[in-house]
Design an enzyme around this catalytic site. Structure first.
Site, short mmCIF file in Angstrom:
data_model
loop_
_atom_site.label_atom_id
_atom_site.label_comp_id
_atom_site.label_asym_id
_atom_site.label_seq_id
_atom_site.Cartn_x
_atom_site.Cartn_y
_atom_site.Cartn_z
N GLU A 32 0.81 -1.23 0.00
CA GLU A 32 0.00 0.00 0.00
C GLU A 32 0.84 1.27 0.00
O GLU A 32 0.66 2.18 0.84
CB GLU A 32 -0.97 -0.02 1.19
CG GLU A 32 -2.03 -1.09 1.03
CD GLU A 32 -3.25 -0.95 1.94
OE1 GLU A 32 -3.16 -0.24 2.94
OE2 GLU A 32 -4.28 -1.56 1.62
N GLU A 69 -5.42 -8.32 -1.52
CA GLU A 69 -6.13 -8.16 -0.25
C GLU A 69 -7.58 -7.81 -0.51
O GLU A 69 -7.87 -6.89 -1.30
CB GLU A 69 -5.52 -7.04 0.60
CG GLU A 69 -4.30 -7.43 1.37
CD GLU A 69 -3.84 -6.37 2.36
OE1 GLU A 69 -4.70 -5.68 2.94
OE2 GLU A 69 -2.62 -6.24 2.53
C1 BG6 Z 1 -4.65 -3.07 4.50
C2 BG6 Z 1 -3.35 -3.54 5.06
O1 BG6 Z 1 -4.65 -1.70 4.54
O2 BG6 Z 1 -5.83 -3.34 5.19
C3 BG6 Z 1 -3.45 -4.68 6.08
O3 BG6 Z 1 -2.43 -3.88 4.06
C4 BG6 Z 1 -4.67 -4.44 6.95
O4 BG6 Z 1 -2.26 -4.73 6.78
C5 BG6 Z 1 -5.91 -4.43 6.09
O5 BG6 Z 1 -4.80 -5.36 7.99
C6 BG6 Z 1 -7.22 -4.30 6.84
O6 BG6 Z 1 -7.17 -3.21 7.73
P1 BG6 Z 1 -7.55 -3.37 9.26
O7 BG6 Z 1 -7.29 -2.06 9.85
O8 BG6 Z 1 -8.97 -3.76 9.29
O9 BG6 Z 1 -6.65 -4.42 9.80
#
Ligand code: BG6
Length: 486
Positions: free
Chosen positions: A198, A379
């Site tokens: 990111e 992701e």
């Molecule tokens: C992304 C990141 O921004 O979102 C992860 O790469 C992160 O590391 C994921 O865990 C979800 O965000 P959160 O705050 O719900 O864990």
């Protein structure tokens, strides 16, 4: 019934500081996330500090550190990344669970300070490398393709303290040395590499190691990351000619809030501020509109003579991105890449993230139209509260629905729009500590880990209903997914 192409890879993703734990084992050094406390949706995580006058303090994890303050650990504070969900002591068991689901790929990050504890040593920490040897060999034994994120929003604490993190050019050399160590060790075993996580959304001491968080510091730091990425790609291709390199971008869609021309243009400009990072890294140069952004934000990037050439000569082979939600913008919006206003047509998750599967198809199309590079959704997932029943079951139909609906849109993008997307790794395939809130109760996994927001619990693993569902998705190569244009 439609399915994903044969070569489409399905699996899961994690990051070391949210999953691995073992923070003081195997010679690992401290890193920038080790100082973060836990938080909640109303009160984000803090970095614990020693202030200039010697007293204790804290600061929001995305804010500037007060003058003279330094990150500091205290015995009476709970730091979620120290144990996380303890992959360190569950390697065989967890990879066994991935294999049972039929994973074809696993995206994970290497902990930089496990390999170079300060980041500045000449020689790597052999014990740290042996840990990842074990992980990679276990994956390969189970026919799971490893995909490595070299740097997932973190850096060795020593580099933050001594060099002010990515604001220093010296960190480029440290990163390249670290990457080279990984390439030499894992050549022939790992084909897919992601240079940064990111990169268009990183911010704060924990993620880029800079004490200040103003625009100038931030974009200068990111410029150094661009150069570091290109240098790593050059070396990576040289050492592993079969390798493919991506960087990961946070690309949740941004729509105009109305059809008022000023709102349309404002949303376009916001989107472009996010795509700016992809433009530089995929096309190999700072785009023309950079001038407008930099003038507006009063940014003056200091470059060395060859920087632009590095960026031009070694662009990305593929584009990987995260997609969780979409957002809207109008001519009055003030958010800066992260955040945004809520779309009245969409439902929200319990953590307030709008759910928008079709936005993912839109995003895949937009990215391919713009860059003509292969895409990978590295992701996507749903953070929700899960209930562990007395018999050890977890009924997470809401997660099945979320992942199903997003996969249906990817399938449409591939089979109807002919977008070359070659894989999907569901975020937090096993419960991990939340990045933004540090909570455990915000769970993403197909596998439940018995641990609470204070780090208490047996760490025992339980299969959720989604575990068995995803197993069927993989077995059928996506045929059992419903929705989309059936
Ligand atoms: C992304 C990141 O921004 O979102 C992860 O790469 C992160 O590391 C994921 O865990 C979800 O965000 P959160 O705050 O719900 O864990």
């Amino acid at each position: 019934m439609r399915e994903f192409p044969k070569e489409f890879l399905l699996g899961g993703a994690t990051a070391d500081f949210q999953y691995e734990g073992g923070f003081n084992e195997g010679g690992r050094g401290l890193h920038s996330h080790d100082f973060e406390t836990s938080g909640s949706v109303d009160c984000l995580r803090q970095i614990s500090l020693k202030l200039k006058d010697g007293s204790r303090g804290t600061v929001n994890y995305r804010d500037s550190l007060p003058d003279g303050a330094e990150a500091r650990l205290y015995d009476d504070i709970y730091y979620p990344s120290h144990q996380a969900t303890d992959f360190f002591n569950h390697v065989e068991e967890d990879i066994g669970l991935m294999a049972e689901m039929g994973f074809q790929v696993y995206r994970f990050s290497i902990c930089w300070s496990r390999i170079y504890p300060t980041g500045d040593e000449d020689m790597p920490n052999e014990e740290g490398l042996e840990f990842y040897d074990k992980v990679i060999d276990e994956l390969l034994k189970n026919n799971i393709e490893p995909m490595i994120t070299i740097c997932h929003d973190e850096l060795p604490f020593y580099l933050c303290k001594t060099y002010d993190g990515w604001s220093s050019r010296h960190v480029i050399d440290c990163y390249v040395k670290y990457a080279k160590t990984l390439f030499e060790r894992y050549k022939g075993k790992v084909k897919y590499w992601i240079t940064f996580n990111e990169i268009n959304a990183v911010g704060g001491y924990a993620q880029i190691g800079t004490h200040k968080q103003d625009h100038q510091t931030h974009y200068q730091a990111v410029h150094h990351m661009f150069v570091a990425s290109s240098k790593a790609i050059q070396l990576g291709h040289q050492i592993m000619p079969e390798s493919m390199f991506g960087t990961m971008f946070a690309l949740s869609e941004i729509y105009p809030a109305t059809c008022h021309p000023e709102d349309i243009f404002a949303a376009y400009q916001k989107r472009r501020e996010s795509l700016f990072f992809v433009d530089v890294m995929a096309r190999g140069k700072y785009p023309n509109y950079t001038k407008e952004i930099f003038e507006r934000k009063n940014i003056h990037i200091i470059k060395e003579k060859d920087d632009d050439q590095w960026i031009k000569d070694y662009p990305l082979d593929f584009i990987s991105f995260s997609y969780y939600r979409s957002t809207i913008a109008d001519r009055h919006s003030t958010f800066d890449i992260m955040g945004g206003d809520v779309n009245p047509y969409l439902e929200l998750t319990p953590w307030g993230w709008p759910v928008d599967p079709l936005g993912l198809r839109y995003c895949l199309n937009e990215l391919y139209d713009r860059y003509q590079k292969p895409l990978f959704v590295v992701e996507n997932g749903l953070g929700a509260v899960d209930i562990l029943e007395k018999d050890g079951s977890i009924h997470d139909d809401y997660r099945i629905q979320y992942v199903n609906d997003h996969l249906a849109q990817i399938r449409d993008a591939i089979t109807i729009d002919h977008v070359p997307c070659f894989g999907y790794t569901m975020w937090g395939w096993i419960d991990v500590v939340s990045l933004s809130t540090g909570e455990m109760k915000k769970r993403y996994g197909f596998v439940y880990v018995d641990m609470d927001d204070n780090g208490k619990g047996s760490l025992k693993r339980y299969k959720k209903d989604s575990f068995y569902w995803f197993q069927k998705v993989i077995k059928s190569q996506g045929k059992i997914i419903h929705g989309g244009k059936e």
